[in-house]
Write a protein that holds these residues in place. Structure first.
Motif, PDB file in Angstrom:
ATOM      1  N   THR A  35       1.120  -0.943   0.223  1.00 11.32           N
ATOM      2  CA  THR A  35      -0.161   0.208   0.006  1.00 11.32           C
ATOM      3  C   THR A  35       1.327   1.032  -0.087  1.00 11.32           C
ATOM      4  O   THR A  35       0.535   2.149  -0.295  1.00 11.32           O
ATOM      5  N   ALA A  36       1.661   1.346   0.891  1.00 10.57           N
ATOM      6  CA  ALA A  36       2.571   2.048   1.002  1.00 10.57           C
ATOM      7  C   ALA A  36       3.663   2.227  -0.323  1.00 10.57           C
ATOM      8  O   ALA A  36       3.375   3.862  -0.845  1.00 10.57           O
ATOM      9  N   ALA A  37       4.002   1.669  -1.432  1.00  8.50           N
ATOM     10  CA  ALA A  37       4.081   1.677  -2.731  1.00  8.50           C
ATOM     11  C   ALA A  37       3.715   2.661  -3.151  1.00  8.50           C
ATOM     12  O   ALA A  37       3.811   3.416  -4.199  1.00  8.50           O
TER      13      ALA A  37
ATOM     14  N   ALA B  96      -0.192   2.358 -14.870  1.00  8.02           N
ATOM     15  CA  ALA B  96       0.599   1.420 -15.399  1.00  8.02           C
ATOM     16  C   ALA B  96       1.356   0.844 -14.063  1.00  8.02           C
ATOM     17  O   ALA B  96       1.440  -0.731 -14.090  1.00  8.02           O
ATOM     18  N   MET B  97       2.140   1.986 -13.064  1.00 12.14           N
ATOM     19  CA  MET B  97       2.666   1.091 -12.098  1.00 12.14           C
ATOM     20  C   MET B  97       2.083   0.859 -11.120  1.00 12.14           C
ATOM     21  O   MET B  97       2.116  -0.350 -10.501  1.00 12.14           O
ATOM     22  N   ASP B  98       0.634   1.846 -10.800  1.00 11.18           N
ATOM     23  CA  ASP B  98       0.000   0.424 -10.118  1.00 11.18           C
ATOM     24  C   ASP B  98      -0.778  -0.334 -10.084  1.00 11.18           C
ATOM     25  O   ASP B  98      -0.494  -1.114  -9.065  1.00 11.18           O
ATOM     26  N   LEU B  99      -1.263  -0.770 -11.234  1.00 10.53           N
ATOM     27  CA  LEU B  99      -1.649  -1.883 -12.034  1.00 10.53           C
ATOM     28  C   LEU B  99      -0.486  -3.208 -12.009  1.00 10.53           C
ATOM     29  O   LEU B  99      -0.680  -4.011 -11.359  1.00 10.53           O
ATOM     30  N   ALA B 100       0.750  -2.891 -11.933  1.00 10.80           N
ATOM     31  CA  ALA B 100       1.972  -3.655 -11.684  1.00 10.80           C
ATOM     32  C   ALA B 100       2.006  -4.455 -10.043  1.00 10.80           C
ATOM     33  O   ALA B 100       2.645  -4.836  -9.694  1.00 10.80           O
ATOM     34  N   ILE B 101       2.420  -2.848  -9.412  1.00  6.90           N
ATOM     35  CA  ILE B 101       1.863  -3.279  -8.269  1.00  6.90           C
ATOM     36  C   ILE B 101       1.146  -4.237  -7.456  1.00  6.90           C
ATOM     37  O   ILE B 101       1.304  -5.127  -6.262  1.00  6.90           O
ATOM     38  N   ARG B 102      -0.432  -3.287  -7.955  1.00  6.26           N
ATOM     39  CA  ARG B 102      -1.415  -4.728  -7.355  1.00  6.26           C
ATOM     40  C   ARG B 102      -1.602  -5.765  -8.300  1.00  6.26           C
ATOM     41  O   ARG B 102      -1.961  -6.981  -7.245  1.00  6.26           O
ATOM     42  N   VAL B 103      -1.028  -6.264  -9.173  1.00 10.44           N
ATOM     43  CA  VAL B 103      -0.768  -7.818  -9.678  1.00 10.44           C
ATOM     44  C   VAL B 103       0.544  -8.364  -8.844  1.00 10.44           C
ATOM     45  O   VAL B 103       0.204  -9.649  -8.450  1.00 10.44           O
TER      46      VAL B 103
END
Length: 244
Positions: A169-171, A223-230
């Motif tokens: 979440t922090a990321a 795109a970065m947020d999606l990568a972290i979520r995956v």
């Protein structure tokens, strides 16, 4: 995609109806043409890659420095009480307000821009991590102690796994703040990057290019947020999310 379709449709309608003065609100088609030409020629693509690299480096350094401090503040109540006001004081300061001081102390090079991004990610990460650790239910800690876990094992087997979701979440939060601070970072005499492209376009009232730069910032952040979520969904498979 429905949300984007609604926004673009409303944008097209507002532009077609002439709700603003001519030239101030380009159509989605005009902005799309600038995007395609800029990416194809390499100008906007180069700015996108440079800005992405700056955000990733700044957020990574900021989080790496903040996570241990967040653990310390969350695990030791006296440390949290002592330093919590200080953390909240600096967290409230917008990065753009620090640009003049950053220029004085770090010059106008790449280091200065990274300092602003590191600052933005650092305090956001501390808040999320120590709030997450402080919110760990006491029953898990007591269960670990009942089973004979020492301090180190309690930390590695209980606290660290339960705090991993908060680190992800922090990321996500830090990346969002990093991208929102990008323009402030690239105000420091940057000649490249999306923030600089937007600033240069504003000097010539090149509204389509300004829109194109803003859209690329949003797309890269998404795109970065999606990568972290995956990644989080794979790492945290053990987590029981319950029924929704």
């Amino acid at each position: 995609m429905l949300g984007f379709v609604i926004i673009v449709s409303a944008w097209q309608l507002a532009s077609s109806l002439g709700l603003m003065q001519p030239g101030l609100l380009p159509t989605p088609g005009e902005v799309g043409r600038v995007l395609v030409e800029g990416l194809w020629s390499g100008n906007l693509l180069n700015d996108l890659l440079i800005s992405s690299r700056r955000v990733v480096i700044g957020v990574t350094i900021g989080m790496a420095a903040a996570i241990p401090i967040g653990f310390a503040l969350g695990w030791f109540p006296r440390a949290r009480v002592t330093f919590n006001p200080l953390v909240n004081f600096f967290r409230a300061l917008p990065p753009i307000a620090l640009v003049p001081l950053v220029v004085i102390y770090f010059g106008i090079g790449e280091v200065a821009r990274e300092v602003i991004l590191v600052y933005a990610a650092f305090f956001a990460t501390i808040i999320v991590v120590y709030e997450g650790i402080g919110g760990i239910e006491e029953k898990y800690v007591r269960a670990g102690r009942t089973l004979g876990a020492g301090r180190l094992e309690l930390f590695t087997r209980v606290v660290l796994p339960l705090s991993t979701p908060h680190i992800f979440t922090a990321a996500r939060i830090s990346l969002g703040i990093g991208w929102s601070s990008l323009v402030a970072a690239e105000l420091v005499a940057a000649q490249d990057g999306l923030g600089a492209a937007i600033q240069n376009a504003s000097n010539y009232l090149d509204v389509p290019t300004m829109y194109a730069g803003i859209i690329l910032i949003g797309a890269a952040a998404l795109a970065m947020d999606l990568a972290i979520r995956v990644t989080a969904s794979r790492v945290l498979r053990w987590q029981d999310r319950g029924e929704r």
